[in-house]
Enzyme design. Sequence first.
Site, PDB file in Angstrom:
ATOM      1  N   GLU A   1      16.534   7.973  -4.245  1.00 47.19           N
ATOM      2  CA  GLU A   1      18.044   8.391  -3.611  1.00 47.19           C
ATOM      3  C   GLU A   1      18.015   9.527  -3.886  1.00 47.19           C
ATOM      4  O   GLU A   1      18.615  10.423  -3.239  1.00 47.19           O
ATOM      5  CB  GLU A   1      19.092   7.537  -4.040  1.00 47.19           C
ATOM      6  CG  GLU A   1      18.440   5.631  -3.814  1.00 47.19           C
ATOM      7  CD  GLU A   1      18.507   5.831  -2.427  1.00 47.19           C
ATOM      8  OE1 GLU A   1      18.414   5.943  -1.855  1.00 47.19           O
ATOM      9  OE2 GLU A   1      19.243   4.294  -2.194  1.00 47.19           O
TER      10      GLU A   1
ATOM     11  N   HIS B   1      15.227   3.557 -12.341  1.00 53.06           N
ATOM     12  CA  HIS B   1      15.062   2.308 -12.151  1.00 53.06           C
ATOM     13  C   HIS B   1      14.347   1.355 -12.259  1.00 53.06           C
ATOM     14  O   HIS B   1      13.980   1.285 -13.504  1.00 53.06           O
ATOM     15  CB  HIS B   1      14.128   2.724 -11.147  1.00 53.06           C
ATOM     16  CG  HIS B   1      13.447   2.061  -9.947  1.00 53.06           C
ATOM     17  ND1 HIS B   1      12.328   0.780  -9.852  1.00 53.06           N
ATOM     18  CD2 HIS B   1      13.437   2.111  -8.607  1.00 53.06           C
ATOM     19  CE1 HIS B   1      12.574   0.556  -8.686  1.00 53.06           C
ATOM     20  NE2 HIS B   1      12.962   1.327  -8.117  1.00 53.06           N
TER      21      HIS B   1
HETATM   22  N1  ACO Z   1      22.731   6.754 -15.573  1.00 50.56           N
HETATM   23  C1  ACO Z   1      22.692   6.538 -16.730  1.00 50.56           C
HETATM   24  N2  ACO Z   1      22.618   6.376 -17.510  1.00 50.56           N
HETATM   25  C2  ACO Z   1      21.409   5.261 -17.319  1.00 50.56           C
HETATM   26  C3  ACO Z   1      21.345   4.901 -15.802  1.00 50.56           C
HETATM   27  C4  ACO Z   1      21.812   5.579 -14.566  1.00 50.56           C
HETATM   28  N3  ACO Z   1      21.161   6.856 -13.667  1.00 50.56           N
HETATM   29  N4  ACO Z   1      20.217   3.771 -15.443  1.00 50.56           N
HETATM   30  C5  ACO Z   1      20.265   2.935 -16.776  1.00 50.56           C
HETATM   31  N5  ACO Z   1      21.386   3.627 -17.803  1.00 50.56           N
HETATM   32  C6  ACO Z   1      21.125   3.105 -18.896  1.00 50.56           C
HETATM   33  C7  ACO Z   1      22.300   1.849 -18.584  1.00 50.56           C
HETATM   34  O1  ACO Z   1      23.816   1.881 -19.146  1.00 50.56           O
HETATM   35  C8  ACO Z   1      21.249   0.909 -20.196  1.00 50.56           C
HETATM   36  O2  ACO Z   1      22.024   1.600 -21.292  1.00 50.56           O
HETATM   37  P1  ACO Z   1      22.258   0.600 -22.738  1.00 50.56           P
HETATM   38  O3  ACO Z   1      20.695   0.874 -22.931  1.00 50.56           O
HETATM   39  O4  ACO Z   1      23.142   1.760 -23.476  1.00 50.56           O
HETATM   40  O5  ACO Z   1      23.185  -0.053 -22.573  1.00 50.56           O
HETATM   41  C9  ACO Z   1      19.567   1.881 -19.629  1.00 50.56           C
HETATM   42  O6  ACO Z   1      19.881   3.313 -19.385  1.00 50.56           O
HETATM   43  C10 ACO Z   1      18.999   0.811 -19.560  1.00 50.56           C
HETATM   44  O7  ACO Z   1      19.427   0.710 -18.075  1.00 50.56           O
HETATM   45  P2  ACO Z   1      19.197  -0.978 -17.599  1.00 50.56           P
HETATM   46  O8  ACO Z   1      20.653  -1.198 -17.242  1.00 50.56           O
HETATM   47  O9  ACO Z   1      18.154  -1.672 -18.001  1.00 50.56           O
HETATM   48  O10 ACO Z   1      18.230  -0.473 -15.889  1.00 50.56           O
HETATM   49  P3  ACO Z   1      18.357  -1.433 -14.853  1.00 50.56           P
HETATM   50  O11 ACO Z   1      16.648  -1.597 -14.906  1.00 50.56           O
HETATM   51  O12 ACO Z   1      18.995  -2.494 -14.818  1.00 50.56           O
HETATM   52  O13 ACO Z   1      18.932  -0.491 -13.546  1.00 50.56           O
HETATM   53  C11 ACO Z   1      18.983   0.497 -11.747  1.00 50.56           C
HETATM   54  C12 ACO Z   1      17.977  -0.685 -12.874  1.00 50.56           C
HETATM   55  C13 ACO Z   1      20.818  -0.353 -11.724  1.00 50.56           C
HETATM   56  C14 ACO Z   1      18.711   1.503 -10.745  1.00 50.56           C
HETATM   57  C15 ACO Z   1      20.647   1.866 -12.300  1.00 50.56           C
HETATM   58  O14 ACO Z   1      18.885   2.721 -13.199  1.00 50.56           O
HETATM   59  C16 ACO Z   1      21.590   2.601 -12.498  1.00 50.56           C
HETATM   60  O15 ACO Z   1      22.308   2.033 -11.505  1.00 50.56           O
HETATM   61  N6  ACO Z   1      20.881   3.513 -11.540  1.00 50.56           N
HETATM   62  C17 ACO Z   1      21.935   4.239 -10.965  1.00 50.56           C
HETATM   63  C18 ACO Z   1      21.828   3.937  -9.210  1.00 50.56           C
HETATM   64  C19 ACO Z   1      20.325   4.428  -8.219  1.00 50.56           C
HETATM   65  O16 ACO Z   1      20.369   5.545  -8.592  1.00 50.56           O
HETATM   66  N7  ACO Z   1      20.491   3.180  -7.516  1.00 50.56           N
HETATM   67  C20 ACO Z   1      19.077   3.490  -6.518  1.00 50.56           C
HETATM   68  C21 ACO Z   1      17.622   2.803  -7.130  1.00 50.56           C
HETATM   69  S1  ACO Z   1      16.294   3.025  -6.043  1.00 50.56           S
HETATM   70  C22 ACO Z   1      16.856   1.398  -5.215  1.00 50.56           C
HETATM   71  O17 ACO Z   1      18.049   0.652  -4.959  1.00 50.56           O
HETATM   72  C23 ACO Z   1      16.257   2.646  -3.685  1.00 50.56           C
END
Ligand code: ACO
Length: 384
Positions: A321, A262
Amino acid sequence: MSSDMSVAVKSGLEGVVAAATTLSSVDGEAGELIIGGYRLEEFAGRATFEETIHLLWYGSLPTAAQLRDLMATLAANRPLPEATSSLIRSAAADRMTAMDALRMALDSLSLVTRTEDHNDRTAQPLGLIARIPTIIADYARLLAGTDVIAPDPELGEAANYLYMLRGARPKPEHVRALDTYLNTVIDHGLNASTFTARVIASTGSDIVSALVGALGALKGPLHGGAPGPALDMVFEIGTADRAEAVIRAKLERGERLMGFGHRVYKVRDPRADVLAVAAARLLERGAADPALYGLVRHVETTALRLLEEYKPGRRLQTNVEFYTALVLHSIGLEAELFTPTFAMSRAAGWTAHYFEQQSTGRLIRPQSIYTGPHDRQWVPLETR
Ligand code: ACO
């Protein structure tokens, strides 16, 4: 702004505070969500969805008389204009996704907001919010090749939604679980879809435009589109002994695990806990599949362990989610309806933010840094 590259670009706007709000507070370090002054855990499992709408819009829980009025107004506004019904039928014939059908149908509700009392701050949002469940339920039934079911004015929002989907009065424990879910996702600070609604509101545009824009933002898999794929992952895993191998393979391929991570929460999303409790309650009452519940818990534990292994220090935790998928599946909703059902609740938040943003009178307009070429010379068409 010039192309001064020393200016840091925050492409995801993380950490930027772009609004003051009295609606909800999200503390990502404490894992705390407050709505209208109440911690989520305090009211989500007790209130009806209508009570929470009242809390969000008017800043207090309703009295019995206020609740009766709100429920009556919502019930009276559920029927759709004929043009909206006809649009839904065309979308079903083309087998569009439920979110695309909802977006198109929502847009057509300008037909009703145009004629409603523009001086009443609640007439327009109520007219929209009351019709969203009807659009979703009608669409689901048309897609399934069944007749639509007229809304039942005797039923509250959650019960009526399940009734319109199934054509039978729902079990009280399913209604309770759906109310809890709708309360849990009604508002959440300046998330991507709410920000979209506020940007549109800030230009002085109309409420239907704000909702349609917000819905488009919600649809994406990084925001509200995650629970369907989260459930798909659980079904793909199938049995606990396969969890490690399937999740490891996904992480090896660089895939994101839906339902984890998140932007704001660096500890467990409090909404995940509230929904995990709701799922456990369904299980106790024999209204959830124990095998699926056990598998979900195992997949969660395995995913958290492997996320720490593959993304150490990123603090990726379970988000709302993951348990949305379990709760909505347990009450009999198809995965296709997960994100529309999220929208049915969040629309109450979007409308509250719409009016809050408008009251500031301030246009939202950030800047960009130009990184393209300079000093290009005009070349006539014949010599290009
Ligand atoms: N699975 C695997 N790796 C992940 C995940 C995940 N769910 N989420 C983040 N990461 C990784 C990224 O790839 C990144 O890796 P890196 O540093 O090696 O490049 C690191 O963790 C940091 O991630 P960011 O992209 O900076 O995180 P951000 O804050 O942009 O992402 C998000 C938040 C979009 C929700 C992300 O965690 C994600 O894609 N989750 C899966 C989708 C999801 O469940 N969305 C629902 C969110 S809740 C809602 O909106 C109601």
